[in-house]
Design a protein around this motif. Structure first.
Motif, PDB file in Angstrom:
ATOM      1  N   VAL A   4       0.816  -1.215   0.000  1.00 34.82           N
ATOM      2  CA  VAL A   4       0.000   0.000   0.000  1.00 34.82           C
ATOM      3  C   VAL A   4       0.854   1.271   0.000  1.00 34.82           C
ATOM      4  N   ALA A   5       2.183   1.100   0.120  1.00 30.26           N
ATOM      5  CA  ALA A   5       3.063   2.275   0.283  1.00 30.26           C
ATOM      6  C   ALA A   5       2.855   3.309  -0.826  1.00 30.26           C
ATOM      7  N   SER A   6       2.593   2.821  -2.048  1.00 33.14           N
ATOM      8  CA  SER A   6       2.468   3.757  -3.177  1.00 33.14           C
ATOM      9  C   SER A   6       1.278   4.706  -3.028  1.00 33.14           C
ATOM     10  N   LEU A   7       0.321   4.344  -2.176  1.00 29.24           N
ATOM     11  CA  LEU A   7      -0.821   5.245  -1.948  1.00 29.24           C
ATOM     12  C   LEU A   7      -0.365   6.545  -1.279  1.00 29.24           C
ATOM     13  N   TYR A   8       0.800   6.494  -0.646  1.00 24.90           N
ATOM     14  CA  TYR A   8       1.212   7.630   0.189  1.00 24.90           C
ATOM     15  C   TYR A   8       2.502   8.281  -0.286  1.00 24.90           C
ATOM     16  N   THR A   9       2.886   8.042  -1.558  1.00 25.09           N
ATOM     17  CA  THR A   9       4.126   8.650  -2.042  1.00 25.09           C
ATOM     18  C   THR A   9       4.014  10.163  -1.938  1.00 25.09           C
ATOM     19  N   GLY A  10       5.102  10.756  -1.457  1.00 26.81           N
ATOM     20  CA  GLY A  10       5.145  12.208  -1.345  1.00 26.81           C
ATOM     21  C   GLY A  10       4.457  12.755  -0.108  1.00 26.81           C
ATOM     22  N   MET A  11       3.837  11.881   0.680  1.00 20.57           N
ATOM     23  CA  MET A  11       3.153  12.366   1.887  1.00 20.57           C
ATOM     24  C   MET A  11       4.049  12.180   3.104  1.00 20.57           C
ATOM     25  N   ASP A  12       4.045  13.151   3.982  1.00 16.66           N
ATOM     26  CA  ASP A  12       4.796  13.034   5.228  1.00 16.66           C
ATOM     27  C   ASP A  12       3.911  12.296   6.243  1.00 16.66           C
TER      28      ASP A  12
END
Lengths: 326, 211
Positions: free
Chosen positions: A313-321
């Motif tokens: 699921v990591a790709s759901l949060y790319t660029g998010m802190d």
């Protein structure tokens, strides 16, 4: 009781390590027969009654094919533990309350209203929900925000199946999951712990992720009432409270839903609440967890994994802190 | 007015001692019966924490009760109750250090320093140690009555810290019913002392003998 545990536990099992269902069931049968027989020792009888607990007369079977893509090596939590140690504040704040009081919940008839920014708003009853997509069994880890975890075989299908059917329009950015709040059925609603009804929410892409599970059963049966009957979601990479129980309404919205726990204590329960060993709860560390019923009394707690081990699921949060959007 | 003979007092003491051990006996019993819920360590932590607070309230209740009931002999139970408060605090702390942190002292310190509710509980526990250590008659003599009494007034700091610890633990879940109840009881027990002190300073001339 000494149980070997695998501290990283993320590995998918080898096919040879999965006990075939028939073997597993025949073992149960064997234990039962032994216990009923004249050689029954106290311990065996106890094992048999535990099995009986899992197959109480009132429980309705729900058959589903195991989905081999969603199985973890971890040993499933005992049915007794998974159904007697629950957070379901509509029935009281003590973890023993739901199993004591949830029998007042009336799960038939039940409807779920699906509304908001979609082309095909509709009201589905349980039958409609059950037939919407083929039921499958998935074994997921469940990590509670309080620092304990379980492993549960759920029955349902990806929430994405339902989302596809109702056709979200371009405005839909989030979904809001609203639980039943009926004082006559839920004694815990008298307490001001939360603003009722219980509301949870997901970003639409999170809701569409194949792991997000619309859940109608567990352990081969329909959901027990204390576990969120008759329909809930399960979002295995987030803390357990994101997995709303006894859902009556699903709303597709433009704006981020105001969720119950986030409203009650925003510094402790973020909207995302992804399992994250690097972000402590203000009152305890999230770096480790206790596996209910499996970690022995004298065992060290196991390390908590980022996204509860569901790295996909990591790709759901790319660029998010994720420190900020915890 | 009830006033027990020495032998009766011995019997009362023995009864209180046995009763105060029942919560521990219950935990051991439930442990052997595999009935400590699905999360035994949490169960033990909560139970020992609760009993620390119950014992604290009972200890603090001795002075007001002996005054209201006019049972001066109750004072003979206070030390035992105080030591049981410490006993359950030790069990509570040991559960935290052993089963929750597995004697990882560094991790324990991180928890104490980072988390106010643990820091407060830890402080209350540390402050209880000198009280327990000076509970013997020999220590009272060694310290001298006045200094001993001054030291043991620490309990008026420890009690609110204990309640605050419980309050903060429950705060995230907005579930204040129990800490509120403890808070009201402790406030009443401490308030009674303040009230009597105030009343006495009004009626008694300056320099009157204390008590």
């Amino acid at each position: 009781m000494l149980i070997k545990h695998n501290p990283n536990g993320i590995d998918r099992p080898f096919a040879s390590e999965i006990t075939p269902r028939e073997v597993f069931e025949s073992r149960r049968h064997f234990i039962h027969q032994m216990a009923l027989g004249t050689i029954a020792g106290g311990a065996l009888m106890e094992m048999a009654t535990r099995e009986a607990f899992a197959q109480s007369a009132t429980a309705q079977k729900l058959s589903a094919k195991a989905n081999a893509a969603y199985v973890v090596v971890d040993k499933p939590t005992a049915y007794k533990d998974a159904t007697s140690y629950n957070n379901f504040y509509e029935f009281g704040t003590d973890k023993g309350d739901p199993v004591k009081y949830a029998d007042t919940l009336k799960t038939q008839p039940w409807t779920v209203s699906i509304e908001g920014e979609i082309n095909k708003p509709q009201v589905l009853d349980l039958d409609g929900l059950r037939k919407l997509a083929p039921l499958e069994e998935r074994i997921y880890r469940l990590r509670c925000v309080e620092g304990w975890s379980m492993v549960i075989p759920w029955i349902g299908y990806s929430l994405a199946e339902l989302i596809k059917k109702v056709e979200p329009n371009g405005n839909a950015k989030y979904i809001e999951l609203i639980s039943l709040a009926d004082k006559r059925q839920m004694p815990g609603l008298g307490s001001p712990v939360l603003d009722w009804p219980y509301v949870e929410g997901l970003r639409l892409d999170e809701a569409r992720h194949p792991l997000t599970f619309l859940t109608l059963g567990m352990y081969g049966e329909v959901l027990p009432k204390q576990n969120g009957a008759p329909v809930r979601v399960v979002v295995p990479w987030k803390y357990g409270f994101k997995s709303a129980k006894s859902i009556v309404r699903i709303r597709f919205t433009r704006d981020q839903p105001k969720t119950a726990w986030n409203l009650a204590a925003p510094s402790e329960y973020g909207f995302y609440s992804n399992v994250n060993p690097g972000v402590d709860h203000p009152r305890w560390s999230q770096a480790s967890e206790r596996r209910i019923g499996e970690d022995s009394f004298f065992a060290r707690k196991r390390k908590t994994l980022m996204f509860n081990g569901y790295a996909e699921v990591a790709s759901l949060y790319t660029g998010m802190d994720l420190q900020k959007f915890f | 007015m009830f006033h027990p003979a020495p032998r009766q007092l011995q019997a009362i003491k023995l009864t209180v001692f046995t009763a105060a051990l029942l919560p521990l006996a219950r935990l051991i019993w439930l442990g052997f019966a595999d009935s400590l819920s699905a999360n035994p360590i949490e169960f033990i932590t909560r139970s020992t924490g609760d009993w620390t607070l119950y014992m604290l309230c009972l200890t603090l209740a001795v002075t007001p009760l002996r005054r209201i009931l006019q049972w001066p002999w109750l004072i003979r139970l206070r030390r035992m109750l105080g030591l049981f408060c410490f006993f359950y605090a030790v069990l509570h702390f040991t559960t935290f250090l052993w089963f929750d942190h597995f004697f990882d002292i560094a991790e324990m310190w991180r928890d104490v320093l980072k988390r106010p509710f643990i820091a407060v509980g830890f402080t209350a526990f540390v402050l209880l140690i000198p009280l327990a250590a000076t509970s013997s008659n020999a220590m009272v003599r060694r310290l001298g009555g006045k200094r001993w009494q001054w030291l043991h007034r620490l309990i008026y700091v420890i009690a609110p810290l204990g309640i605050l610890h419980f309050w903060w633990m429950k705060a995230g879940k907005n579930d204040f019913a129990e800490p509120l109840l403890f808070g009201v009881i402790v406030a009443a027990l401490l308030g009674a002392r303040l009230y009597w002190r105030f009343a006495r300073s009004k009626t008694a001339p300056l320099g009157a003998a204390p008590r």
